[in-house]
Design an enzyme around this catalytic site. Structure first.
Site, PDB file in Angstrom:
ATOM      1  N   ARG A   1       8.559  -8.505  15.236  1.00 52.15           N
ATOM      2  CA  ARG A   1       8.896  -7.157  14.758  1.00 52.15           C
ATOM      3  C   ARG A   1       7.924  -6.177  15.401  1.00 52.15           C
ATOM      4  NH1 ARG A   1      10.907  -3.943  10.499  1.00 52.15           N
ATOM      5  NH2 ARG A   1       9.459  -2.326   9.832  1.00 52.15           N
TER       6      ARG A   1
ATOM      7  N   HIS B   1       0.845  -1.197   0.000  1.00 50.91           N
ATOM      8  CA  HIS B   1       0.000   0.000   0.000  1.00 50.91           C
ATOM      9  C   HIS B   1       0.880   1.246   0.000  1.00 50.91           C
ATOM     10  CE1 HIS B   1       1.234  -0.429   4.190  1.00 50.91           C
ATOM     11  NE2 HIS B   1       0.981   0.869   4.354  1.00 50.91           N
TER      12      HIS B   1
ATOM     13  N   HIS C   1       4.785   0.148  -0.125  1.00 53.04           N
ATOM     14  CA  HIS C   1       5.585  -0.650   0.796  1.00 53.04           C
ATOM     15  C   HIS C   1       4.728  -1.758   1.388  1.00 53.04           C
ATOM     16  CE1 HIS C   1       3.812   2.770   2.982  1.00 53.04           C
ATOM     17  NE2 HIS C   1       3.765   1.973   4.046  1.00 53.04           N
TER      18      HIS C   1
ATOM     19  N   ASP D   1       0.857   5.157   1.973  1.00 52.03           N
ATOM     20  CA  ASP D   1       0.203   5.820   3.107  1.00 52.03           C
ATOM     21  C   ASP D   1      -0.509   7.065   2.579  1.00 52.03           C
ATOM     22  OD1 ASP D   1       1.279   3.870   4.722  1.00 52.03           O
ATOM     23  OD2 ASP D   1       2.921   5.116   5.480  1.00 52.03           O
TER      24      ASP D   1
HETATM   25  C1  LIG Z   1      -7.668  -0.876   4.363  1.00 43.91           C
HETATM   26  C2  LIG Z   1      -7.452   0.266   4.940  1.00 43.91           C
HETATM   27  C3  LIG Z   1      -6.710   0.436   6.223  1.00 43.91           C
HETATM   28  C4  LIG Z   1      -6.271   1.870   6.146  1.00 43.91           C
HETATM   29  C5  LIG Z   1      -7.523   2.486   5.583  1.00 43.91           C
HETATM   30  C6  LIG Z   1      -7.790   1.599   4.391  1.00 43.91           C
HETATM   31  O1  LIG Z   1      -9.117   1.659   3.922  1.00 43.91           O
HETATM   32  C7  LIG Z   1      -6.796   1.968   3.266  1.00 43.91           C
HETATM   33  C8  LIG Z   1      -5.518   2.629   3.842  1.00 43.91           C
HETATM   34  C9  LIG Z   1      -5.066   2.015   5.170  1.00 43.91           C
HETATM   35  C10 LIG Z   1      -4.036   2.862   5.878  1.00 43.91           C
HETATM   36  C11 LIG Z   1      -2.580   2.574   5.476  1.00 43.91           C
HETATM   37  C12 LIG Z   1      -1.659   3.511   6.253  1.00 43.91           C
HETATM   38  C13 LIG Z   1      -2.011   3.607   7.733  1.00 43.91           C
HETATM   39  O2  LIG Z   1      -1.599   2.411   8.384  1.00 43.91           O
HETATM   40  C14 LIG Z   1      -3.537   3.791   7.940  1.00 43.91           C
HETATM   41  C15 LIG Z   1      -3.870   4.091   9.408  1.00 43.91           C
HETATM   42  C16 LIG Z   1      -4.046   4.836   7.018  1.00 43.91           C
HETATM   43  O3  LIG Z   1      -4.234   6.023   7.255  1.00 43.91           O
HETATM   44  O4  LIG Z   1      -4.344   4.281   5.793  1.00 43.91           O
HETATM   45  C17 LIG Z   1      -4.243   2.588   7.343  1.00 43.91           C
HETATM   46  C18 LIG Z   1      -5.774   2.534   7.463  1.00 43.91           C
HETATM   47  C19 LIG Z   1      -6.194   1.773   8.732  1.00 43.91           C
HETATM   48  O5  LIG Z   1      -5.591   0.756   9.081  1.00 43.91           O
HETATM   49  O6  LIG Z   1      -7.178   2.197   9.361  1.00 43.91           O
HETATM   50  O1  AKG Z   2       5.138  -2.131  10.209  1.00 46.52           O
HETATM   51  C1  AKG Z   2       5.791  -1.594   9.331  1.00 46.52           C
HETATM   52  O2  AKG Z   2       7.008  -1.641   9.270  1.00 46.52           O
HETATM   53  C2  AKG Z   2       5.065  -0.787   8.266  1.00 46.52           C
HETATM   54  C3  AKG Z   2       3.574  -0.746   8.491  1.00 46.52           C
HETATM   55  C4  AKG Z   2       2.865   0.196   7.606  1.00 46.52           C
HETATM   56  O3  AKG Z   2       3.267   0.405   6.489  1.00 46.52           O
HETATM   57  C5  AKG Z   2       1.663   0.892   8.084  1.00 46.52           C
HETATM   58  O4  AKG Z   2       1.242   0.656   9.222  1.00 46.52           O
HETATM   59  O5  AKG Z   2       1.123   1.726   7.323  1.00 46.52           O
HETATM   60 FE   FE2 Z   3       2.279   2.073   5.555  1.00 44.61          FE
END
Ligand SMILES: C=C1C[C@]23C[C@@]1(O)CC[C@H]2[C@@]12CC[C@H](O)[C@@](C)(C(=O)O1)[C@H]2[C@@H]3C(=O)O
Ligand code: AKG
Ligand code: FE2
Length: 345
Positions: free
Chosen positions: A286, A218, A275, A220
């Site tokens: 981890r 994904h 990543h 961020d």
């Molecule tokens: C599947 C999902 C989890 C996420 C929200 C989403 O719909 C798509 C983006 C995901 C992500 C990835 C980065 C961060 O870990 C996170 C907090 C974010 O802002 O986008 C997570 C979201 C989550 O886990 O709530």
């Molecule tokens: O745990 C990690 O090293 C990366 C996790 C990550 O990419 C995320 O939480 O968005």
């Molecule tokens: Fe991430």
């Protein structure tokens, strides 16, 4: 000075070939400002990812945060479960987001503001005031680091107002959040002889018999992500030329990711880095801590005119962070959400 750590490089779809050497860009924040700013811009353009050293966040602050988080994860499942499910904040296990994504991990996701932290702290510790103050100290450190980096970026892009990006995240209504991920140890069943013969230890494809997907690929969504992990590997980034590369862990330093919103703020000059976390043979778990630096929900994300020269058109239409976040949460982890905001030419 900027140096690089050599790492094996593996191309998507043909992971068995070791094809080249790659180094994660390393930015020394104690360097001369003009050098650091130029190097950060280059790292953001080339990889959307880099490591920072001499970052200024005290070791003690990091160690205390790690201890609080490790203490929480060491508790019985029934106890941890009371802090969940993550919706999206709280304690989560295996489920990521609301649309069916899964990973081999457990995590804490919190809003990075002191008020919300103090309200939730009782779910994460028997000593909530210590948990809140340790977390606030850590978040102040990484927020300051994010602002320093964003100011250097503005300088490196020759933008007169060097707070043009940092003010988006230092705003008291910033929607930044904090995540701690905990990946259980993964021991691959015995490698067979054929693998040994092929010297195939560097095959990083998520093959369930040799590795496990901890966190699927994904980008961020926010502006910047600041990651710190313990010494257990697993993080991989995807390069512009189509390689998944492992990032050697470094518990003393921070890694920085360009997020989707920074891609939009720079009109695509920077691209958010894809990543994932793939657990490969480790007896130890981890643990990673991520600060996701975001603007306020009602803040506009739009590239400042200084980014473009006269002939460049806007790749994305301006959007509010809150509207983007709604799209993010309606989609899967691996989806490219910025496409929804592309201008049609
Ligand atoms: C599947 C999902 C989890 C996420 C929200 C989403 O719909 C798509 C983006 C995901 C992500 C990835 C980065 C961060 O870990 C996170 C907090 C974010 O802002 O986008 C997570 C979201 C989550 O886990 O709530
Ligand atoms: O745990 C990690 O090293 C990366 C996790 C990550 O990419 C995320 O939480 O968005
Ligand atoms: Fe991430």
């Amino acid at each position: 000075m900027v140096v690089a750590t050599p790492t094996p490089l593996l191309r998507r779809g043909n992971n068995k070939k070791k094809t080249a050497a790659f180094g994660v860009p390393i930015i020394d924040l104690s360097d001369d400002k003009s050098i650091a700013s130029e190097m950060i811009v280059k790292a953001c353009e080339d990889y959307g990812f880099f490591k920072v050293v001499n970052h200024g966040v005290p070791k003690k602050v990091i160690a205390r945060m790690e201890r609080e988080a490790a203490d929480f994860f060491s508790r019985p499942v029934s106890e941890k479960g009371r802090a969940g499910p993550a919706a999206p904040f709280g304690y989560g296990s295996k489920n990521i987001g609301f649309n069916g994504d899964k990973g081999d991990l457990e995590y804490i996701l919190l809003e990075a503001n002191p008020l919300s932290l103090s309200q939730r702290a009782k779910n994460f510790s028997n000593d909530p005031s210590t948990f809140s103050s340790v977390t606030n100290d850590y978040l102040s450190g990484v927020r300051k680091l994010s602002c320093d980096i964003l100011e250097l970026v503005a300088e490196g892009l020759w933008i007169e107002d060097n707070s043009i990006f940092s003010k988006l995240i230092s705003n008291s209504h910033s929607d930044s959040c904090f995540r701690v991920n905990h990946y259980p140890p993964f021991i691959a069943p015995n490698n067979d002889d054929e693998d040994e013969l092929n010297n195939n230890h560097l095959d990083l494809s998520p093959n369930p018999s040799k590795s496990k997907v901890g966190f699927g690929e994904h980008t961020d969504p926010q502006i910047l992500t600041i990651l710190r992990s313990n010494d257990v590997s697993g993080l991989q980034i995807y390069t512009h030329d189509g390689f998944w590369i492992p990032v050697p862990p470094d518990p003393n330093e921070f890694f920085v990711f360009v997020g989707d919103s920074f891609q939009a703020l720079t009109n695509g000059r920077f691209t958010s880095v894809r990543h994932r976390v793939v657990s490969i043979n480790s007896w130890k778990s981890r643990m990673s801590m991520m600060y996701f630096a975001a603007p306020a929900l009602d803040a506009w994300i739009s590239a400042p005119p200084q980014i473009n020269n006269i002939i460049t058109s806007n790749v994305y239409r301006p959007f509010k962070w809150g509207d983007f976040k709604q799209i993010v949460y309606s989609l899967r982890l691996a989806d490219s959400r910025l496409d929804y905001f592309k201008n049609h030419t």
